[in-house]
Design a protein around this motif. Structure first.
Motif, PDB file in Angstrom:
ATOM      1  N   MET A 229      63.119  13.791 -87.348  1.00 15.97           N
ATOM      2  CA  MET A 229      63.402  12.636 -88.188  1.00 15.97           C
ATOM      3  C   MET A 229      63.585  13.085 -89.636  1.00 15.97           C
ATOM      4  SD  MET A 229      60.589   9.942 -86.662  1.00 15.97           S
ATOM      5  CE  MET A 229      59.322  11.198 -86.385  1.00 15.97           C
ATOM      6  N   SER A 230      64.777  12.858 -90.174  1.00 14.37           N
ATOM      7  CA  SER A 230      65.050  13.077 -91.596  1.00 14.37           C
ATOM      8  C   SER A 230      64.655  14.470 -92.072  1.00 14.37           C
ATOM      9  CB  SER A 230      64.352  12.002 -92.442  1.00 14.37           C
ATOM     10  OG  SER A 230      64.993  10.763 -92.288  1.00 14.37           O
ATOM     11  N   GLY A 231      65.159  15.467 -91.375  1.00 14.54           N
ATOM     12  CA  GLY A 231      64.920  16.832 -91.807  1.00 14.54           C
ATOM     13  C   GLY A 231      65.645  17.804 -90.909  1.00 14.54           C
ATOM     14  N   SER A 232      66.094  18.923 -91.482  1.00 11.99           N
ATOM     15  CA  SER A 232      66.862  19.909 -90.720  1.00 11.99           C
ATOM     16  C   SER A 232      66.810  21.255 -91.420  1.00 11.99           C
ATOM     17  CB  SER A 232      68.328  19.452 -90.618  1.00 11.99           C
ATOM     18  OG  SER A 232      69.163  20.500 -90.183  1.00 11.99           O
ATOM     19  N   PRO A 233      66.700  22.350 -90.661  1.00 12.93           N
ATOM     20  CA  PRO A 233      66.791  23.671 -91.278  1.00 12.93           C
ATOM     21  C   PRO A 233      68.225  24.119 -91.520  1.00 12.93           C
ATOM     22  CG  PRO A 233      66.391  23.912 -88.933  1.00 12.93           C
ATOM     23  CD  PRO A 233      66.401  22.428 -89.217  1.00 12.93           C
ATOM     24  N   PHE A 234      69.180  23.362 -90.995  1.00  5.31           N
ATOM     25  CA  PHE A 234      70.592  23.724 -91.103  1.00  5.31           C
ATOM     26  C   PHE A 234      71.249  22.846 -92.157  1.00  5.31           C
ATOM     27  CE2 PHE A 234      69.285  24.270 -86.622  1.00  5.31           C
ATOM     28  CZ  PHE A 234      69.334  25.654 -86.563  1.00  5.31           C
ATOM     29  N   SER A 235      71.554  23.417 -93.292  1.00  5.65           N
ATOM     30  CA  SER A 235      72.119  22.644 -94.398  1.00  5.65           C
ATOM     31  C   SER A 235      72.831  23.620 -95.325  1.00  5.65           C
ATOM     32  CB  SER A 235      71.006  21.881 -95.141  1.00  5.65           C
ATOM     33  OG  SER A 235      70.116  22.789 -95.773  1.00  5.65           O
ATOM     34  N   GLN A 236      72.916  23.265 -96.599  1.00  3.28           N
ATOM     35  CA  GLN A 236      73.502  24.184 -97.582  1.00  3.28           C
ATOM     36  C   GLN A 236      72.534  25.299 -97.961  1.00  3.28           C
ATOM     37  OE1 GLN A 236      72.341  21.178 -98.164  1.00  3.28           O
ATOM     38  NE2 GLN A 236      71.570  20.898-100.241  1.00  3.28           N
ATOM     39  N   ILE A 237      71.266  25.183 -97.563  1.00  2.00           N
ATOM     40  CA  ILE A 237      70.244  26.147 -97.956  1.00  2.00           C
ATOM     41  C   ILE A 237      70.290  27.344 -97.013  1.00  2.00           C
ATOM     42  CG2 ILE A 237      67.789  26.506 -98.384  1.00  2.00           C
ATOM     43  CD1 ILE A 237      67.561  23.425 -98.629  1.00  2.00           C
ATOM     44  N   TYR A 541      83.255  21.347 -96.489  1.00  2.00           N
ATOM     45  CA  TYR A 541      84.220  22.207 -97.177  1.00  2.00           C
ATOM     46  C   TYR A 541      83.513  23.308 -97.969  1.00  2.00           C
ATOM     47  CZ  TYR A 541      87.495  23.615-100.853  1.00  2.00           C
ATOM     48  OH  TYR A 541      88.261  24.340-101.738  1.00  2.00           O
ATOM     49  N   LEU A 542      82.411  22.934 -98.625  1.00  3.41           N
ATOM     50  CA  LEU A 542      81.700  23.894 -99.469  1.00  3.41           C
ATOM     51  C   LEU A 542      80.856  24.872 -98.656  1.00  3.41           C
ATOM     52  CD1 LEU A 542      80.528  21.411-102.266  1.00  3.41           C
ATOM     53  CD2 LEU A 542      82.241  23.229-102.518  1.00  3.41           C
ATOM     54  N   TYR A 543      80.322  24.406 -97.526  1.00  6.24           N
ATOM     55  CA  TYR A 543      79.400  25.221 -96.729  1.00  6.24           C
ATOM     56  C   TYR A 543      79.827  25.178 -95.258  1.00  6.24           C
ATOM     57  CZ  TYR A 543      76.796  24.564-101.030  1.00  6.24           C
ATOM     58  OH  TYR A 543      76.429  24.530-102.351  1.00  6.24           O
ATOM     59  N   PRO A 544      80.970  25.756 -94.929  1.00  3.39           N
ATOM     60  CA  PRO A 544      81.502  25.643 -93.563  1.00  3.39           C
ATOM     61  C   PRO A 544      80.735  26.513 -92.564  1.00  3.39           C
ATOM     62  CG  PRO A 544      82.892  27.088 -94.877  1.00  3.39           C
ATOM     63  CD  PRO A 544      81.870  26.525 -95.817  1.00  3.39           C
ATOM     64  N   ILE A 545      80.599  25.991 -91.346  1.00  4.02           N
ATOM     65  CA  ILE A 545      80.101  26.794 -90.227  1.00  4.02           C
ATOM     66  C   ILE A 545      80.897  26.408 -88.985  1.00  4.02           C
ATOM     67  CG2 ILE A 545      77.736  26.974 -91.116  1.00  4.02           C
ATOM     68  CD1 ILE A 545      76.934  24.956 -88.893  1.00  4.02           C
TER      69      ILE A 545
END
Length: 552
Positions: A229-237, A541-545
């Motif tokens: 819920m409202s959290g992820s290790p996969f992001s721009q970080i 666009y900024l952080y593509p995977i």
């Protein structure tokens, strides 16, 4: 072994010296004395609180992996909550370094055995909150036939110190969670739970944790469904190999040397835990930002068991994702309220206007090099002028905060699971404004958005900050019924449907890569497509995977 009730005559003490309302359970590990609580609808709850699942992480065990407790030679008094792990707290609040505790709640109804188990990992940015009953109470969920376990794990530098070498490889807070799950596997049958039907659920930092457990080799076989819920290790970080910069910052905050990692860790091991817990403000750079400080690290091999031996995306690509039925969510507005802290303060407002390329990366967790991202995000979200303390500017900045801190990561996690999880992935947006919220307007005292953490008000009793929701025909009471039914169904079968026992509720379909449907939870349930994807295009666009990591 079944629970044993010792019925004592009034004014007399049981032969074992227990109070009349004590509940006793025995497992292969030991004997536990609990207490009676009452659910929201008046059902008895057998509560076992403050159980140590690992040795106190003090002295030589500070900054070390947790040492499990597998046997209790003496009867365990589990009638009261244990302490929260070290963090800034109000005077008198129970905080201590000896905090590796868990709570077990089971319906006090004889004959209800082998129930689904929900293990909850608390929120708090990896530096605050706990699994105590004042912030994760069982009164709502225990109206259902399930066993609830809430856990503590070490926080801040005490849980996540990482120098990237043998002195502090990192991730000890996550390893605490693993040991708690091992305790559940070994003991939960004696508390009425089914060790083969464990749902791992977490919010915010807890949600990040849940996702990481799906790829960690240490967590294999310890749970069977997952909820982030409202959290992820996969992001721009990005994932790091160490948090040495934070270790150095922590050392300097408490006057420890930084000439070598060995000296740094040895010195920090001797610093009083309260000093370390209270040093949080020293990590803030702008307003209360960065909102996320400690993050998981990819551990080098120094002979220790590793929670994350490789980048989680690489692990998924290598087929190491443990596929389980999965629920992913975000709220409508998430961290929107941070804009009020900034724009209502003339100093912060000036900083964000005049030093955007320094403030933006701190506030929105942008990795270096960040100028290109900061420029693109400002153009996408904010007006082409100075920000003012107006409703329109607060709304725009609030959307950027919400998407940067939570929204984009949740979107990315849901899509990664839709592509790579072999079991169904369900996605929801919490879009309900009730009578209470984690952010209320200072003038009116009423909620003005759907804030980060808000569905926890309906899943748990939260007496530390919120009024009890009485059983009635009110909207808030119905929301408790909606969410607890949804979570119970998922814990029971791996499918959250049927959402309510009425013909008006839709069927919540799993999310698919080619049809990205989600459930909107408001006064009514409704199914929609492509949650906030128009906003997330700039992030993609900024952080593509590549999302389809397991394609042949």
């Amino acid at each position: 072994m079944a629970r044993i009730f010792f019925l004592c005559v009034s004014l007399f003490v049981c032969v074992y010296g227990h109070k009349q309302d004590d509940i006793i359970t025995e497992s292969a590990s030991g004997r536990f004395v609990g207490s009676l609580m009452t659910s929201r609808r008046g059902r008895p709850i057998h509560a076992y609180r403050g159980i140590r699942y690992a040795q106190p992480p003090v002295g030589a065990l500070r900054f070390q992996p947790p040492v499990p407790i597998t046997f209790y030679p003496h009867e365990v008094n589990a009638t009261l909550d244990g302490p929260a792990c070290p963090q800034p707290a109000d005077p008198g609040y129970f905080v201590d370094e000896d905090c590796l505790r868990l709570n077990v709640y089971t319906p006090g109804v004889l004959g209800k055995w082998s129930l689904p188990v929900l293990v909850y990992i608390h929120a708090g940015g990896f530096y605050s909150v706990s699994g105590r009953s004042d912030v994760a109470g069982p009164q709502h969920l225990l109206d259902k036939d399930l066993v609830l376990v809430t856990i503590n794990y070490r926080l801040g530098s005490l849980g996540f110190l990482s120098t990237g070498d043998e002195h502090a490889p990192g991730n000890n807070g996550f390893k605490d969670q693993v040991v708690a799950l091992q305790w559940v596997r070994a003991n939960i049958a004696s508390f009425g739970g089914d060790a083969g039907r464990v749902t791992l659920a977490g919010y915010s930092a807890g949600a990040i944790s849940v996702a990481l457990h799906t790829v960690s080799p240490m967590s294999r076989g310890l749970f069977h469904r997952a909820i982030s819920m409202s959290g992820s290790p996969f992001s721009q970080i990005p994932f790091r190999c160490n948090l040495l910069h934070l270790a150095v910052q922590q050392a300097r905050l408490v006057d420890c040397p930084v000439t070598s990692t060995a000296e740094l860790v040895d010195c920090l091991r001797a610093v009083p835990w309260r000093v370390l817990g209270d040093s949080l403000k020293g990590f803030q750079e702008f307003s209360i930002d960065p909102i996320l400080i400690w993050t998981p690290v990819i551990e080098g091999d120094f002979g220790q068991e590793r929670f994350l031996p490789e980048d989680p995306l690489r692990a998924i690509r290598a087929g190491k994702l443990r596929s389980v039925p999965y629920i992913v969510s975000q709220t409508r507005d998430e961290f929107f309220w941070e804009s009020f802290l900034v724009l209502n303060n003339s100093i912060y407002r000036t900083q964000i206007n005049e030093d955007w390329y320094k403030v933006g990366p701190e506030a929105f967790l942008l990795p270096a090099p960040s100028d290109r991202s900061a420029r693109a995000l400002r153009a996408q979200y904010l007006p082409a002028r100075r920000l003012e303390n107006t409703a329109a500017d607060n709304a725009a900045l609030g959307r950027l905060y919400g998407d940067a801190v939570i929204g984009f990561g949740a979107h990315r996690l849901a899509n990664l699971m839709a592509y790579n999880n072999k079991e169904p992935t369900y996605y929801y947006e919490f879009n309900y404004i009730g009578n209470q919220s984690h952010y209320v307007d200072p003038a009116s005292g009423k909620p003005v958005g759907v804030a980060h953490h808000d569905e926890l008000i309906y899943l748990f009793s939260l007496p530390a900050g919120f009024q009890e929701i009485p059983v009635s025909d009110s909207r808030d009471s119905l929301m408790v019924d909606k969410l607890t039914t949804m979570f119970y169904n998922f814990a029971l079968t791996g499918n959250p449907n049927p959402l309510l026992d009425d013909c008006a509720s839709p069927v919540w379909p799993p999310m698919r890569p080619d049809e990205r449907q989600y459930l909107q939870i408001g006064d009514h349930f409704s199914v929609h497509r492509n949650l906030f994807e128009n906003r997330f295009r700039v992030w993609e666009y900024l952080y593509p995977i590549e999302y389809n990591l397991t394609k042949s």
